[in-house]
Design an enzyme around this catalytic site. Structure first.
Site, short mmCIF file in Angstrom:
data_model
loop_
_atom_site.label_atom_id
_atom_site.label_comp_id
_atom_site.label_asym_id
_atom_site.label_seq_id
_atom_site.Cartn_x
_atom_site.Cartn_y
_atom_site.Cartn_z
N CYS A 239 -15.60 -3.20 -0.28
CA CYS A 239 -14.01 -3.15 -0.34
C CYS A 239 -13.86 -4.80 -1.20
CB CYS A 239 -14.05 -3.63 1.88
SG CYS A 239 -14.99 -5.65 1.70
N CYS B 240 -16.58 -8.35 5.13
CA CYS B 240 -16.86 -8.98 6.79
C CYS B 240 -17.05 -7.74 7.73
CB CYS B 240 -15.20 -9.24 7.28
SG CYS B 240 -14.11 -8.24 7.34
N CYS C 106 -7.95 -10.72 0.77
CA CYS C 106 -7.59 -10.15 1.77
C CYS C 106 -8.13 -11.45 2.69
CB CYS C 106 -9.25 -9.35 2.70
SG CYS C 106 -9.45 -9.03 4.03
N LYS D 179 -4.12 1.03 14.87
CA LYS D 179 -3.78 1.91 13.75
C LYS D 179 -5.20 3.22 13.83
CE LYS D 179 -6.92 -0.63 10.94
NZ LYS D 179 -7.68 -1.28 10.54
N ARG E 64 -2.27 6.65 9.81
CA ARG E 64 -1.99 6.05 8.17
C ARG E 64 -2.42 6.99 7.58
NH1 ARG E 64 -4.19 0.70 8.03
NH2 ARG E 64 -3.64 -0.26 10.19
N ARG F 26 1.07 -1.12 -0.38
CA ARG F 26 0.00 0.10 0.00
C ARG F 26 0.69 0.95 -0.04
NH1 ARG F 26 -4.10 -0.27 4.66
NH2 ARG F 26 -4.80 -1.33 3.63
N CYS G 230 -14.05 -1.98 5.71
CA CYS G 230 -13.45 -1.14 4.92
C CYS G 230 -13.77 -0.75 3.92
CB CYS G 230 -12.34 -2.23 4.32
SG CYS G 230 -11.53 -2.63 5.45
N LYS H 128 -6.90 7.06 12.17
CA LYS H 128 -6.71 7.50 11.57
C LYS H 128 -7.32 8.61 10.78
CE LYS H 128 -7.81 3.06 8.76
NZ LYS H 128 -8.95 2.25 8.22
FE1 SRM Z 1 -9.18 -1.61 5.50
C1 SRM Z 1 -7.72 -4.87 7.59
C2 SRM Z 1 -8.37 -3.35 3.06
C3 SRM Z 1 -9.80 1.12 4.70
C4 SRM Z 1 -11.27 -1.39 8.59
N1 SRM Z 1 -7.69 -3.68 5.69
C5 SRM Z 1 -7.64 -4.68 6.45
C6 SRM Z 1 -6.77 -5.62 5.37
C7 SRM Z 1 -5.47 -4.98 5.68
C8 SRM Z 1 -6.73 -6.90 6.05
C9 SRM Z 1 -5.80 -7.42 7.01
O1 SRM Z 1 -5.91 -6.92 7.79
O2 SRM Z 1 -5.64 -8.58 6.47
C10 SRM Z 1 -7.43 -5.87 4.03
C11 SRM Z 1 -6.61 -5.63 2.75
C12 SRM Z 1 -7.65 -6.25 1.77
C13 SRM Z 1 -6.35 -6.27 0.46
O3 SRM Z 1 -6.89 -7.84 0.25
O4 SRM Z 1 -6.24 -5.20 -0.36
C14 SRM Z 1 -8.26 -4.47 4.47
N2 SRM Z 1 -8.92 -1.47 3.94
C15 SRM Z 1 -8.58 -1.97 2.82
C16 SRM Z 1 -8.31 -1.19 1.71
C17 SRM Z 1 -8.17 -1.64 0.73
C18 SRM Z 1 -10.22 -1.47 1.54
C19 SRM Z 1 -10.76 -1.04 -0.21
O5 SRM Z 1 -11.91 -1.55 -0.82
O6 SRM Z 1 -10.47 0.09 -0.90
C20 SRM Z 1 -8.93 0.05 2.76
C21 SRM Z 1 -7.51 0.39 2.65
C22 SRM Z 1 -7.71 1.74 3.35
C23 SRM Z 1 -6.20 2.87 3.09
O7 SRM Z 1 -5.53 2.83 1.83
O8 SRM Z 1 -4.98 2.85 4.26
C24 SRM Z 1 -9.62 -0.31 3.73
N3 SRM Z 1 -10.26 -0.70 6.35
C25 SRM Z 1 -10.85 0.79 5.50
C26 SRM Z 1 -11.26 1.27 6.17
C27 SRM Z 1 -11.98 2.93 5.80
C28 SRM Z 1 -11.31 4.11 6.15
O9 SRM Z 1 -10.24 4.07 7.01
O10 SRM Z 1 -11.71 5.08 6.19
C29 SRM Z 1 -12.08 0.92 7.19
C30 SRM Z 1 -13.36 1.91 8.70
C31 SRM Z 1 -12.48 2.49 9.43
C32 SRM Z 1 -11.84 1.66 10.61
O11 SRM Z 1 -11.05 2.17 10.25
O12 SRM Z 1 -12.35 2.20 11.69
C33 SRM Z 1 -11.16 -0.22 7.74
N4 SRM Z 1 -9.32 -2.65 8.23
C34 SRM Z 1 -10.24 -2.45 8.58
C35 SRM Z 1 -9.99 -3.02 10.21
C36 SRM Z 1 -11.05 -3.51 11.11
C37 SRM Z 1 -10.27 -2.17 12.05
C38 SRM Z 1 -11.16 -2.03 13.41
O13 SRM Z 1 -11.53 -0.83 14.29
O14 SRM Z 1 -11.91 -2.80 14.02
C39 SRM Z 1 -9.21 -4.03 9.55
C40 SRM Z 1 -9.25 -5.61 10.71
C41 SRM Z 1 -7.96 -5.26 11.28
O15 SRM Z 1 -7.67 -3.65 11.74
O16 SRM Z 1 -7.41 -5.40 12.31
C42 SRM Z 1 -9.40 -4.02 8.52
FE1 SF4 Z 2 -10.67 -7.43 3.98
FE2 SF4 Z 2 -13.03 -7.37 5.47
FE3 SF4 Z 2 -11.63 -5.49 5.11
FE4 SF4 Z 2 -13.31 -6.06 3.48
S1 SF4 Z 2 -14.09 -5.60 5.20
S2 SF4 Z 2 -11.55 -6.23 2.72
S3 SF4 Z 2 -13.41 -8.35 3.67
S4 SF4 Z 2 -10.86 -7.04 5.94
#
Ligand code: SRM
Ligand code: SF4
Length: 559
Positions: free
Chosen positions: A429, A474, A435, A208, A145, A76, A478, A210
């Site tokens: 997402c 899930c 993922c 994390k 981030r 990323r 995201c 944000k």
């Molecule tokens: Fe996310 C984890 C993809 C934005 C909440 N997210 C992941 C991971 C890295 C899975 C992992 O931990 O193994 C995913 C990788 C998938 C892949 O194959 O690429 C993933 N997140 C993404 C992306 C690529 C989704 C997309 O389709 O665009 C976004 C990348 C953002 C970036 O450039 O940095 C992405 N993730 C978000 C957002 C939206 C936002 O930030 O505005 C959220 C919700 C906001 C938040 O953080 O509360 C988000 N991602 C999560 C979470 C849950 C965090 C939590 O508080 O519980 C995880 C899991 C974790 O952190 O344990 C996670």
């Molecule tokens: Fe993966 Fe869940 Fe984030 Fe989708 S919402 S990219 S399934 S961690």
């Protein structure tokens, strides 16, 4: 839930023992016995912008064959406000084609992601990203981030200032360890020097963190979904400062009622020159008081919820040494992106293009990766990735405009002119196959489900309705599905939780109305809800507001 500020979860130990994010990464990268890295190092690579993944489509089959998972890596790129030059676009395109899976993925946080990079190619890819003057440091991990910033192009002067504040904050909160430069860029550590992390210390943050900058009335960055938000207060063309919002976040875990999405709350107002010190103080508060015992309770949203907003304001003001001013009145009108051409006050043009679920690749009918490469070759301005996985070709001159229009047509990049509002506003997402946390499909499935939802909208004469639909594989959320008028959250293969009723300006979460439904169940419930909406809504009431007013009764009869 009680907050545990002692360090007891395994990731805390990994960070502490990592020698400022080095771990055994150098050795792991050259170990040819496995296509992956050690469990410990996979936690540390996140701070360097890298996730170890495996192809989920073949995981079971490989397990049966006693083979290790089909490992590859996701990289990323950190790019504040999603901005890059045309030259940087070309560099990213080249990496996607040479070392990744021939696609560029635009994320919901304005970044590029590469999928399918092999361990052997990681270092070269990171070096190429750095030689284009972008990097991947802190794109993931327990740190601040990628800092988001609205792409709003019309108000060019204000945008420039707010974008500048976002970029400066991103730099201010970067980790200081030289591990990244040693491991990926072959820079030698200065003999006798020691790492200092003045803000993060050796344990970094509990989780994390944000940050986003918004300029009302656009809430394209979903500012209330963030740990920390800066909402521009503009008067008569002048940026007075920012309302500060705190404690938002989307992530939850199915079946664990102690985890839930939360919207950020407004805390106070600060001037542009106070942005960095406010953010640093908040990050330090989270460093000290965030829950280090339980990662599911470690986000700042829980720290704010557990201690309260008044406590946070006291903490912040005592660290700043001055009181925060009161929140100023501002209003948002909508989330999402405004497609098409917009002219900025500087006279330059900006074209916002639709990229389905952020995935740019060449397909038979739309060779988009090639098309955007051609645009990058002829364009002298910049690109801006939006928070909704789309892209803006920014700073286009009058002379360039016709050629860019012709190129978008030639390569199928003009979809925003034909598609339904529902599709243009939708977001999914990544989910399967990369993922590791996916429970259901999202990116690969939403387009097909949208075909069917569009049929239903058409059948009820609602095809022109702007209804915002988001899907996540899930409950981590995201694609920020809890802020959609129709939110679908993966529960198991082919099964989703259905949420309805978020506000279109991003100020209200939706609510769970149906659990564990399959496609038929989703379509039946939506069909029923849409019929009622058509006949029962008040004036120009949005679908989200209507669904919020009626509640779960809206879908009961359809099941
Ligand atoms: Fe996310 C984890 C993809 C934005 C909440 N997210 C992941 C991971 C890295 C899975 C992992 O931990 O193994 C995913 C990788 C998938 C892949 O194959 O690429 C993933 N997140 C993404 C992306 C690529 C989704 C997309 O389709 O665009 C976004 C990348 C953002 C970036 O450039 O940095 C992405 N993730 C978000 C957002 C939206 C936002 O930030 O505005 C959220 C919700 C906001 C938040 O953080 O509360 C988000 N991602 C999560 C979470 C849950 C965090 C939590 O508080 O519980 C995880 C899991 C974790 O952190 O344990 C996670
Ligand atoms: Fe993966 Fe869940 Fe984030 Fe989708 S919402 S990219 S399934 S961690």
């Amino acid at each position: 839930m009680a907050t545990d500020t002692t360090r007891s979860n395994p990731v805390e130990d990994i960070k502490t023992n990592s020698n400022f994010l080095r771990g055994t990464l150098q050795q792991g990268l050259t170990d040819t016995a496995s296509a992956g890295l050690s469990e410990t190092d996979t936690q540390l690579t996140k701070f360097h912008g890298i996730y170890q993944q495996d192809d989920r489509d073949v995981r079971d089959q490989r397990r049966k064959q006693m083979l290790e998972p089909d490992h590859s890596f996701m990289i990323r790129v950190r790019m504040p406000g999603g901005a890059c030059t045309a030259e940087q676009w070309l560099a990213m395109d080249a990496i996607a084609n040479r070392w990744a899976n021939h696609s560029l993925r635009l994320t919901s946080r304005q970044a590029f992601q590469f999928h399918g990079v092999l361990k052997n190619d990681l270092k070269t890819s990171i070096q190429r990203i750095n030689s284009s003057l972008l990097d991947t440091l802190a794109a993931c991990g327990d740190v601040n981030r990628n800092v988001m910033c609205t792409v709003l192009p019309e108000l060019s002067a204000i945008h420039r200032q707010v974008f500048d504040d976002a970029s400066k904050l991103s730099t201010h909160l970067l980790p200081q360890t030289t591990a990244y430069h040693e491991i990926w860029l072959d820079k030698k550590k200065v003999v006798g020097s020691t790492d200092v992390e003045p803000i993060y210390g050796e344990t970094y943050l509990p989780r994390k963190f944000k940050t986003a900058f918004a300029i009302p009335p656009h809430n394209d960055v979903d500012v209330f979904a963030h740990d920390l938000g800066y909402i521009a207060v503009v008067d008569d063309g002048e940026l007075l400062g920012y309302n500060i919002s705190v404690g938002g976040g989307m992530g939850a875990t199915h079946g664990d009622p102690k985890t839930y999405p939360l919207l950020a709350q407004l805390l106070g107002f600060c001037t542009p020159d106070q942005v960095n010190e406010v953010a640093e103080a908040i990050v330090r508060i989270q460093h000290e008081f965030g829950d280090r015992g339980n990662r599911k309770h470690a986000r700042f949203k829980y720290t704010v919820e557990d201690h309260g907003l008044d406590w946070l304001r006291d903490q912040l003001e005592s660290r700043l040494g001055y009181p925060l001013e009161s929140v100023r009145p501002v209003t948002f009108s909508h989330t999402g992106d405004d497609y098409g051409w917009k002219r900025g006050e500087d006279g330059l043009w900006n074209l916002l293009l639709f990229i389905q679920n952020g995935r740019i690749l060449d397909t038979g009918h739309a060779p988009m990766l090639t098309g955007l490469r051609e645009i990058a070759k002829l364009h002298n301005g910049e690109f801006r990735l939006t928070a909704n996985q789309n892209v803006v070709i920014a700073g286009v001159t009058e002379q360039e405009k016709d050629l860019i229009v012709a190129t978008t047509r030639e390569y199928g990049l003009d979809a925003h002119e034909q598609l339904s509002k529902a599709r243009l506003g939708a977001m999914a997402c990544v989910a399967f196959p990369t993922c590791s946390l996916a429970m259901a499909e999202a990116e690969r499935y939403l387009p097909e489900l949208l075909d069917k939802i569009e049929d239903s909208l058409k059948q009820h004469g609602l095809q022109d309705q702007d209804i915002n639909i988001r899907m996540s594989g899930c409950p981590n959320g995201c694609s920020r599905p809890y802020l959609a008028e129709i939110g679908l959250v993966g529960k198991a293969p082919g099964r989703y939780q259905l949420y309805l009723g978020a506000a279109r300006d991003g100020s209200r979460l939706n609510r769970l109305v149906l659990e564990n439904v399959d496609e038929q169940g989703i379509l039946r419930a939506l069909d029923q809800a849409l019929i009622q909406f058509k006949y029962d809504r008040k004036d120009t009431e949005s679908f989200g507001d209507y669904a919020h007013r009626i509640g779960s009764d809206l879908v009961k009869g359809g099941m």
